[in-house]
Design a protein around this motif. Structure first.
Motif, PDB file in Angstrom:
ATOM      1  N   HIS A  55      14.637 -32.100 -11.256  1.00 15.68           N
ATOM      2  CA  HIS A  55      15.718 -32.674 -12.273  1.00 15.68           C
ATOM      3  C   HIS A  55      16.968 -32.012 -11.964  1.00 15.68           C
ATOM      4  CE1 HIS A  55      14.595 -29.399 -15.077  1.00 15.68           C
ATOM      5  NE2 HIS A  55      15.809 -29.711 -15.171  1.00 15.68           N
ATOM      6  N   GLU A  56      16.961 -30.686 -11.752  1.00 11.97           N
ATOM      7  CA  GLU A  56      18.260 -30.014 -11.304  1.00 11.97           C
ATOM      8  C   GLU A  56      18.816 -30.425 -10.042  1.00 11.97           C
ATOM      9  OE1 GLU A  56      17.303 -25.628 -13.333  1.00 11.97           O
ATOM     10  OE2 GLU A  56      16.180 -25.989 -11.403  1.00 11.97           O
ATOM     11  N   GLN A  59      20.306 -33.847 -10.629  1.00 12.35           N
ATOM     12  CA  GLN A  59      21.629 -33.544 -11.544  1.00 12.35           C
ATOM     13  C   GLN A  59      22.909 -33.196 -10.653  1.00 12.35           C
ATOM     14  OE1 GLN A  59      21.152 -31.189 -14.941  1.00 12.35           O
ATOM     15  NE2 GLN A  59      23.325 -30.655 -14.861  1.00 12.35           N
ATOM     16  N   ASP A  60      22.658 -32.316  -9.744  1.00 12.58           N
ATOM     17  CA  ASP A  60      23.508 -31.720  -8.781  1.00 12.58           C
ATOM     18  C   ASP A  60      23.993 -32.748  -7.827  1.00 12.58           C
ATOM     19  OD1 ASP A  60      23.317 -29.158  -9.739  1.00 12.58           O
ATOM     20  OD2 ASP A  60      22.143 -28.397  -8.050  1.00 12.58           O
ATOM     21  N   HIS A  63      26.294 -34.990  -9.939  1.00 11.73           N
ATOM     22  CA  HIS A  63      27.360 -34.367 -10.474  1.00 11.73           C
ATOM     23  C   HIS A  63      28.520 -34.028  -9.354  1.00 11.73           C
ATOM     24  CE1 HIS A  63      25.583 -33.363 -14.631  1.00 11.73           C
ATOM     25  NE2 HIS A  63      25.733 -34.601 -14.616  1.00 11.73           N
TER      26      HIS A  63
END
Length: 99
Positions: A55-56, A59-60, A63
């Motif tokens: 999920h990180e 997200q990166d 974003h």
């Protein structure tokens, strides 16, 4: 899911990379590719070889700002120009060219 090196997630998150590429295209970066988005993240966001959760990583990707992508492209352009100039200088002074 546990932390893993970012490269291990690449194939799994490819749809997110494609989505970001399409977003960048709509913003005028027609040359954008999922691979370029990945390389930009590796250079600008994930410096080094970090371990992250799935999920990180996603997200990166979502974003990633167009200004960061533009900065990445600019640096790549300068590096490619320097390389091309270096090659030209070497070939131009080569005795094989007859110059």
């Amino acid at each position: 899911m546990e932390n893993q090196h970012v490269d291990t997630w690449k194939e799994m998150i490819y749809p997110a990379l494609q989505s970001k590429q399409e977003e960048l295209e709509m913003l005028g970066y027609e040359q954008a590719t999922p691979e370029d988005v990945w390389k930009c993240l590796c250079v600008k966001t994930w410096k080094g070889e970090p371990e992250k959760r799935l999920h990180e990583i996603v997200q990166d990707i979502f974003h990633l700002k167009s200004s960061i992508y533009l900065s990445y492209l600019t640096i790549q352009s300068y590096e490619n120009d320097d390389l091309a100039a270096s090659i030209e200088a070497l070939l131009g002074s080569s005795p094989d060219t007859g110059e």
